[in-house]
Write an enzyme that holds these catalytic residues in place. Structure first.
Site, PDB file in Angstrom:
ATOM      1  N   HIS A 105       0.850  -1.181   0.000  1.00 27.11           N
ATOM      2  CA  HIS A 105       0.000   0.000   0.000  1.00 27.11           C
ATOM      3  C   HIS A 105       0.888   1.233   0.000  1.00 27.11           C
ATOM      4  CE1 HIS A 105      -1.327   3.273   2.777  1.00 27.11           C
ATOM      5  NE2 HIS A 105      -2.319   3.324   1.902  1.00 27.11           N
ATOM      6  N   HIS A 144      12.825  -1.650   3.720  1.00 25.65           N
ATOM      7  CA  HIS A 144      13.160  -0.595   4.673  1.00 25.65           C
ATOM      8  C   HIS A 144      14.403   0.187   4.252  1.00 25.65           C
ATOM      9  CE1 HIS A 144      10.242  -0.858   7.970  1.00 25.65           C
ATOM     10  NE2 HIS A 144      10.093  -2.108   7.566  1.00 25.65           N
ATOM     11  N   GLY A 258     -17.295  10.616  -0.788  1.00 27.99           N
ATOM     12  CA  GLY A 258     -16.491  10.234  -1.943  1.00 27.99           C
ATOM     13  C   GLY A 258     -17.117   9.094  -2.722  1.00 27.99           C
TER      14      GLY A 258
END
Length: 309
Positions: A105, A144, A258
């Site tokens: 995501h 990361h 929305g």
């Protein structure tokens, strides 16, 4: 304030991510769905479905306006409640077909809250996180590492701060576990001037593909069977629970009237829940929660591995 420059960047970001993911999939294409909102503004939803690599990939651009900030947008800044607003951003969720590829995501956004007779108040937000089913150290470390590299030009404290914020935010309180292995999360960002804040948002947006695409490439041809598929569908349930209960972006979209299809395109096409399921000890399924969904400093672990090799 450079709203048109931000909008141009976001549209370009949506295009570049969709082009890269479609090329990676090699079979399905993104459908383009432009929409208008009665209250003001609109957007462009792009969805790839039933591909060779991606079961669903949704990359949404929206630029909306409203007369009053929804509660989800002013929860941490109650002094802004009642102001009119303008919000624009790109938000994406990728649900791969192969259980060895994590769900990912990302989103980047700009909010502007206005009140007659006062200067507009602006802030940036965004980040990205990774939700594996069958995790491995290399993927966690490389994810990361790219996040830290994106933050590095803006200060030594930025990655540790926004990494910790991501761990705290993407946490399912009712399950007492994180959604995945984290990444970056930031909101209400206006501690720098506008140009620096915009540059940071671009750095995060531009680093997403560098972080995610190699993980897809390393795992997309790995063989799997029905056991792995069923575990993937079960763990996707955690993703749905977070998005519907805790996610501020989902809540903002629904509270602001929305477009429901665009808001809920983040949901996986298939998912299952099992009652009181617990994986067998010592299995790869158990390793997910026993090791990978624990608190880790992946950059430090990368250094330890380097010194021990």
């Amino acid at each position: 304030m450079q709203i048109e420059q931000v909008k141009a960047y976001l549209l370009q970001l949506q295009d570049s991510i969709c082009d890269a993911l479609a090329a990676e999939d090699g079979e399905a294409a993104f459908l383009n769905d432009e929409w208008q909102r009665v209250e003001g503004g609109g957007g462009r939803s792009r969805v790839l479905a039933d591909g060779a690599v991606f079961e669903r990939a949704g990359v949404n651009f929206s630029h909306v306006r409203g007369a009053q900030l929804p509660a989800s947008a002013s929860a941490s800044r109650p002094e802004l409640a009642g102001r009119s607003y303008e919000a624009l951003g790109v938000s994406l969720v990728i649900h791969p077909r192969n259980p060895y590829i994590p769900t990912s995501h990302a989103n980047v956004r700009l909010f502007v809250a206005s009140k007659p007779g006062e200067q507009p108040v602006w802030w940036f937000g965004g980040g990205y996180d990774l939700t594996p089913y069958y995790a491995n150290r290399d993927d966690c470390i490389s994810w990361h590492r790219e996040a830290a590299a994106a933050c590095a030009p803006f200060g030594d404290d930025v990655y540790p701060r926004f990494k910790a914020w991501c761990d705290e935010y993407f946490y399912l309180k009712h399950r007492d576990e994180p959604r995945g292995i984290g990444g970056l999360f930031f909101d209400d960002l206006n501690e720098w001037d506008f140009d620096t804040s915009f540059a940071f948002m671009r750095a995060v947006g531009d680093s997403y593909l560098r972080a995610y695409q190699p993980i897809v490439q390393r795992n997309k041809l790995r063989p799997y069977g029905e056991r792995e598929r069923q575990f993937q569908l079960y763990r996707r349930g955690r993703y749905v629970e977070f998005n519907l209960v805790f996610d501020r972006g989902t809540l903002f979209g629904l509270q602001s009237g929305g477009r429901t299809e665009a808001i809920l395109m983040s949901m996986p096409p298939q998912v299952r829940w099992g009652y009181n399921y617990s994986p067998e000890p010592g299995t790869p399924e158990a390793e997910l929660t026993e090791f990978y969904l624990q608190d880790h400093n992946w950059l430090a672990e990368s250094q330890l591995e380097k010194h021990s090799s």
